[in-house]
Design a protein around this motif. Structure first.
Motif, PDB file in Angstrom:
ATOM      1  N   SER A  89       0.854  -1.179   0.000  1.00 57.37           N
ATOM      2  CA  SER A  89       0.000   0.000   0.000  1.00 57.37           C
ATOM      3  C   SER A  89       0.890   1.228   0.000  1.00 57.37           C
ATOM      4  O   SER A  89       1.610   1.482   0.969  1.00 57.37           O
ATOM      5  CB  SER A  89      -0.921   0.011   1.235  1.00 57.37           C
ATOM      6  N   ILE A  91       1.417   5.081   0.228  1.00 55.04           N
ATOM      7  CA  ILE A  91       0.657   6.147   0.875  1.00 55.04           C
ATOM      8  C   ILE A  91       1.470   7.431   0.852  1.00 55.04           C
ATOM      9  O   ILE A  91       2.626   7.444   1.285  1.00 55.04           O
ATOM     10  CB  ILE A  91       0.328   5.771   2.333  1.00 55.04           C
ATOM     11  N   GLU A  97      -4.199   6.670   0.217  1.00 53.03           N
ATOM     12  CA  GLU A  97      -3.517   5.678  -0.606  1.00 53.03           C
ATOM     13  C   GLU A  97      -3.599   6.047  -2.086  1.00 53.03           C
ATOM     14  O   GLU A  97      -4.671   6.298  -2.620  1.00 53.03           O
ATOM     15  CB  GLU A  97      -4.143   4.298  -0.392  1.00 53.03           C
TER      16      GLU A  97
END
Length: 273
Positions: A89, A91, A97
């Motif tokens: 993920s 970010i 995200e």
């Protein structure tokens, strides 16, 4: 953003990145003296010293990447399910995200949240872009600080192949081989520490492709029963293209049951990388 650049950054993250720790006090590690071993004994020791896990959850991984054209700094969370899947993920600073990336045995899957797109590329496709033979197993090995050989060759099946030097406090292992899928020759040197029998440096050279890359692990510390490096510095070159990477991490949880899923929204446009 150019999607070739997206997968480039993703793969550099996955090729060079490593991060782990436990929720315990960090203690510096002294590796002690190296004992002379035969090559087959070293291979057996490396196998015994490899990181054993079912799941690793790498939290707040900070990465700084520089190429000839641009630089990128950011953070990510990474879930690794052994021999199965890696989910990243990505970010930004504001906490929203931008991309979710999944690697499995089939290839690379990317959710582009900004443009509502799902992209998929095989490892063969990635190899055609970067001229490197990377599959799931090699990427996972790099992420968990286990030893791998370029070109899809199994380090643990080497026996007495390759060359071992015991010149200083580290084991120096070198190997010349050919890529399983391409037949391209490469040279690889690995510096292995005593005590843990895990790599502190890996250098790979593909002379016919004019490719070199190096990964260095440093600041090894003990977290409970686990020993991991706290820092990675990496350098890569393909012809005149250069990249540099510095990585640090915050926390890793072993078999904690954390879940990071990967599902494709129905309204996302599907594209092939």
């Amino acid at each position: 953003m150019n999607f070739r650049f997206i997968i480039y950054i993703s793969f550099i993250w996955l090729l060079m990145c490593f991060a782990s720790s436990c929720k315990t006090v960090k203690r510096a590690v002294s590796f002690g003296e190296r004992q002379d071993l035969s090559l087959s004994e070293l291979v057996d020791s490396v196998k015994d010293g490899s990181v054993v896990f079912d799941e690793l959850y790498l939290k707040r991984v900070f990465v700084d990447i520089k190429t000839d054209e641009r630089s990128l700094a950011g953070r990510a969370n990474i879930l690794i399910k052994k021999d199965s899947v890696i989910i990243i993920s990505v970010i930004p600073i504001m906490g929203i995200e931008l991309y979710r990336i999944k690697l499995d045995k089939e290839g690379v899957h990317i959710l582009d949240r900004l443009n509502k797109k799902y992209l998929f590329g095989t490892y063969d496709r990635a190899g055609s872009i970067f001229l490197l033979d990377l599959g799931y197993n090699e990427i996972e090995s790099v992420l968990v600080n286990n030893i791998f050989l370029a070109g899809g060759i199994d380090f643990y099946e080497l026996g007495n192949r390759g060359r071992l030097s015991n010149g200083d406090s580290l084991f120096h292992y070198s190997f010349t081989g050919k890529s399983v899928s391409r037949g391209t020759s490469f040279f690889q040197r690995i510096e292995i520490q005593p005590l843990t029998y895990r790599p502190v440096m890996t250098i790979v050279n593909f002379p016919d492709l004019n490719i070199d890359f190096k990964v260095e692990y440093s600041d090894f510390s003990k977290y409970g029963d686990h020993i991991f490096p706290r820092s990675i510095k990496a350098f890569g070159r393909r012809s005149t293209d250069i990249f540099k990477l510095e990585l640090s991490y915050s926390t890793v949880e072993f078999n904690s049951g954390n879940s990071v899923t990967f599902s494709i929204p129905a309204n996302y446009v599907r594209e092939t990388l």
